[in-house]
Each structure stands twice: as structure tokens, then as C-alpha cells.
Design an enzyme around this catalytic site. Structure first.
Site, PDB file in Angstrom:
ATOM      1  N   TYR A 176      -9.725  -1.813  -3.270  1.00 43.03           N
ATOM      2  CA  TYR A 176      -8.895  -2.733  -4.051  1.00 43.03           C
ATOM      3  C   TYR A 176      -9.540  -4.126  -4.131  1.00 43.03           C
ATOM      4  CZ  TYR A 176      -5.356   0.890  -3.321  1.00 43.03           C
ATOM      5  OH  TYR A 176      -4.678   2.083  -3.278  1.00 43.03           O
TER       6      TYR A 176
HETATM    7  C1  COA Z   1      -8.332   4.962  -0.971  1.00 45.38           C
HETATM    8  C2  COA Z   1      -9.104   6.103  -1.573  1.00 45.38           C
HETATM    9  C3  COA Z   1      -8.323   6.708  -2.729  1.00 45.38           C
HETATM   10  C4  COA Z   1     -10.420   5.546  -2.128  1.00 45.38           C
HETATM   11  O1  COA Z   1     -11.171   6.640  -2.637  1.00 45.38           O
HETATM   12  P1  COA Z   1     -12.722   6.777  -2.243  1.00 45.38           P
HETATM   13  O2  COA Z   1     -13.286   7.807  -3.130  1.00 45.38           O
HETATM   14  O3  COA Z   1     -12.856   6.944  -0.781  1.00 45.38           O
HETATM   15  O4  COA Z   1     -13.202   5.308  -2.679  1.00 45.38           O
HETATM   16  P2  COA Z   1     -14.647   4.797  -3.023  1.00 45.38           P
HETATM   17  O5  COA Z   1     -15.682   5.766  -2.558  1.00 45.38           O
HETATM   18  O6  COA Z   1     -14.646   4.411  -4.458  1.00 45.38           O
HETATM   19  O7  COA Z   1     -14.716   3.484  -2.132  1.00 45.38           O
HETATM   20  C5  COA Z   1     -14.482   3.542  -0.751  1.00 45.38           C
HETATM   21  C6  COA Z   1     -15.765   3.461   0.094  1.00 45.38           C
HETATM   22  O8  COA Z   1     -16.959   3.665  -0.627  1.00 45.38           O
HETATM   23  C7  COA Z   1     -17.700   2.432  -0.675  1.00 45.38           C
HETATM   24  N1  COA Z   1     -18.219   2.280  -2.041  1.00 45.38           N
HETATM   25  C8  COA Z   1     -18.022   3.151  -3.051  1.00 45.38           C
HETATM   26  N2  COA Z   1     -18.643   2.728  -4.174  1.00 45.38           N
HETATM   27  C9  COA Z   1     -19.247   1.574  -3.861  1.00 45.38           C
HETATM   28  C10 COA Z   1     -20.050   0.668  -4.576  1.00 45.38           C
HETATM   29  N3  COA Z   1     -20.348   0.857  -5.868  1.00 45.38           N
HETATM   30  N4  COA Z   1     -20.479  -0.421  -3.954  1.00 45.38           N
HETATM   31  C11 COA Z   1     -20.181  -0.638  -2.682  1.00 45.38           C
HETATM   32  N5  COA Z   1     -19.437   0.181  -1.934  1.00 45.38           N
HETATM   33  C12 COA Z   1     -18.969   1.274  -2.510  1.00 45.38           C
HETATM   34  C13 COA Z   1     -16.713   1.414  -0.304  1.00 45.38           C
HETATM   35  O9  COA Z   1     -17.259   0.248   0.214  1.00 45.38           O
HETATM   36  C14 COA Z   1     -15.958   2.156   0.732  1.00 45.38           C
HETATM   37  O10 COA Z   1     -16.806   2.262   1.851  1.00 45.38           O
HETATM   38  P3  COA Z   1     -16.398   2.759   3.294  1.00 45.38           P
HETATM   39  O11 COA Z   1     -16.772   4.187   3.297  1.00 45.38           O
HETATM   40  O12 COA Z   1     -17.236   1.933   4.199  1.00 45.38           O
HETATM   41  O13 COA Z   1     -14.919   2.545   3.462  1.00 45.38           O
HETATM   42  C15 COA Z   1      -9.448   7.203  -0.538  1.00 45.38           C
HETATM   43  O14 COA Z   1     -10.310   6.677   0.445  1.00 45.38           O
HETATM   44  C16 COA Z   1      -8.225   7.795   0.113  1.00 45.38           C
HETATM   45  O15 COA Z   1      -7.672   8.757  -0.389  1.00 45.38           O
HETATM   46  N6  COA Z   1      -7.806   7.218   1.257  1.00 45.38           N
HETATM   47  C17 COA Z   1      -6.673   7.733   2.004  1.00 45.38           C
HETATM   48  C18 COA Z   1      -5.399   7.646   1.204  1.00 45.38           C
HETATM   49  C19 COA Z   1      -5.076   6.231   0.782  1.00 45.38           C
HETATM   50  O16 COA Z   1      -5.195   5.295   1.557  1.00 45.38           O
HETATM   51  N7  COA Z   1      -4.634   6.100  -0.474  1.00 45.38           N
HETATM   52  C20 COA Z   1      -4.240   4.837  -1.003  1.00 45.38           C
HETATM   53  C21 COA Z   1      -2.892   4.500  -0.486  1.00 45.38           C
HETATM   54  S1  COA Z   1      -2.372   2.931  -1.105  1.00 45.38           S
END
Ligand code: COA
Length: 194
Positions: free
Chosen positions: A160
Site C-alpha cells: 500500500y
Molecule cells: C497483501 C498481499 C495481497 C500482497 O500481495 P503480494 O503478491 O504478496 O504483493 P507484492 O508481491 O506485489 O508486494 C509484496 C512484496 O513484494 C515486494 N515487491 C513486489 N514488487 C516490487 C517492486 N516492483 N519493487 C519493490 N518491491 C516489490 C514488496 O516489497 C513486498 O516485499 P516483501 O516480500 O519483503 O514483503 C499478499 O501479501 C497477501 O495476501 N497477504 C496476506 C493477506 C493480506 O494481508 N491481505 C490484505 C489485507 S488488508
């Protein structure tokens, strides 16, 4: 449409799901939700009627992320936030208390509620979440997007903040939930990916 980010290990397709497609995949979507949020399995049964009700709301839209074999690996949906909805009234109560009527009205007059966004645990951190979020918000006609999320640090927070969500209300307690939540928001449309 297929998109493969450099961070991604395999091809994922993103589809806008119609209400019928969403209903057909409801169990699959709820299984992702329960696994991603680490909720007890029974939570899916409780949530099912609510998710079906949400489909009927004004401005409802949903994006699914599908693996090469057609398995759902991520889901995001939301709709237009309006007075009378439980979430709207809860957030309004907190925001009026913390910041006054004027700021509450500025955020809550014309917004899209990002209600759910979840990626299967084994596919998190591959950029699927950001793609889901961007595709869901693409073309949304409202001025703002708002969401609530448990206070971080979490992957969700990282995502976010990366796309420019700011604090609207912090450490807020929804009725019946002991966890502190943050309400985050930003203007629409999103700027292009850097
Ligand atoms: C929140 C959620 C939907 C995000 O989806 P995701 O596919 O994991 O998200 P992204 O890959 O786009 O980004 C998250 C991670 O990738 C990294 N990342 C992805 N693309 C990136 C980019 N272009 N540049 C830098 N970092 C990046 C982020 O920094 C983050 O890193 P981390 O592994 O150190 O945390 C997922 O993690 C999830 O389902 N979480 C549990 C449920 C939840 O919390 N849902 C939201 C409730 S409000």
C-alpha cells in the site's frame, strides 16, 4: 491478458471476473482468503454470505489472478462506498472523532472501497498483489480509494505504501474486533508504475 514481472517465477493471467464467475469461484477465493489471513478454516463459511451480498453493490468489480492451469492464486474486489454500509459508518464514526466532519466528508463523499485483496501464501512477494491492485483500480470512476488493514508491518503495508496510500485513521478499532486497524487512502487514478 498475460503479464510476467521480472520478480515472478511463472506466468499469471489476470481476469476481470463477472458476478457469475465470482460466484462460481467463491469457495476457491475464500480458501485463498483464509490461507492468506491465517484465519481458522471455519471463517470461510461465515464470510461466504457477506461476499455474495457485496457482489450486488454499486460499482462492484473483481480481478482474479490465475495460474497457468487455471487455478486461482489471487483475488481482489471492491465497490463504491456509500452511507448505510457497515464499513462506511464505522470509518465515518472514527474519522469524525479524530479529524472532524469536514475531513470525514472529504474522504467519504466519493470513494471506492478496496474490500479484499489476497494472494495465496506460496505466491506472495512475486508482484501479483500490486498487479491485482492496479488492475482493480484501473478505470474506477471515484475520487478516492479507501481500505482498512491490520496495523503493520506486513506485506500488505509494504504494497500500500509503495502505491502511495496515506494514513487516514490509525489504530482504529472496528466494533467487535479487538485488533487495531489502519484506514489508508489515496486519490485516483493511480499514477503509472515507476
Ligand atoms: C497483501 C498481499 C495481497 C500482497 O500481495 P503480494 O503478491 O504478496 O504483493 P507484492 O508481491 O506485489 O508486494 C509484496 C512484496 O513484494 C515486494 N515487491 C513486489 N514488487 C516490487 C517492486 N516492483 N519493487 C519493490 N518491491 C516489490 C514488496 O516489497 C513486498 O516485499 P516483501 O516480500 O519483503 O514483503 C499478499 O501479501 C497477501 O495476501 N497477504 C496476506 C493477506 C493480506 O494481508 N491481505 C490484505 C489485507 S488488508
Amino acid at each position: 491478458m498475460t503479464a510476467v514481472s521480472p520478480r515472478r517465477r511463472r506466468a499469471v493471467q489476470f481476469h476481470r471476473l463477472s458476478p457469475d464467475e465470482f460466484r462460481a469461484r467463491l469457495r476457491e477465493a475464500l480458501a485463498i482468503y483464509v490461507a492468506a489471513m491465517r484465519y481458522p478454516v471455519g471463517t470461510a463459511e461465515q464470510r461466504a454470505p457477506m461476499w455474495l451480498t457485496h457482489v450486488l453493490r454499486e460499482g462492484w468489480r473483481c480481478i482474479g489472478a490465475l495460474d497457468a492451469d487455471g487455478t486461482l492464486v489471487g483475488i481482489a474486489y471492491g465497490y463504491r462506498g456509500l452511507p448505510g454500509q457497515w464499513w462506511h459508518e464505522q470509518v465515518r464514526r472514527g474519522l469524525v472523532r479524530s479529524s472532524g466532519e469536514e475531513i470525514a466528508a472529504a474522504w467519504l463523499t466519493d470513494y471506492f472501497e478496496l474490500t479484499e485483496i489476497h494472494v495465496r501464501p506460496q505466491n506472495q512477494g512475486e508482484g501479483i498483489g500490486e498487479d491485482l491492485l492496479r488492475r482493480l483500480l484501473d478505470g474506477v470512476p471515484n475520487r478516492h480509494v479507501l481500505l482498512s488493514t491490520p496495523e503493520g508491518p506486513t506485506r500488505a503495508w509494504t504494497l500500500y505504501r509503495r502505491v502511495g496510500f496515506e494514513d487516514v485513521l490509525r489504530n482504529y478499532h472496528f466494533a467487535g474486533d479487538p485488533r487495531p486497524f489502519a484506514i489508508l487512502g489515496r486519490s485516483l487514478p493511480l499514477p503509472p508504475r515507476p
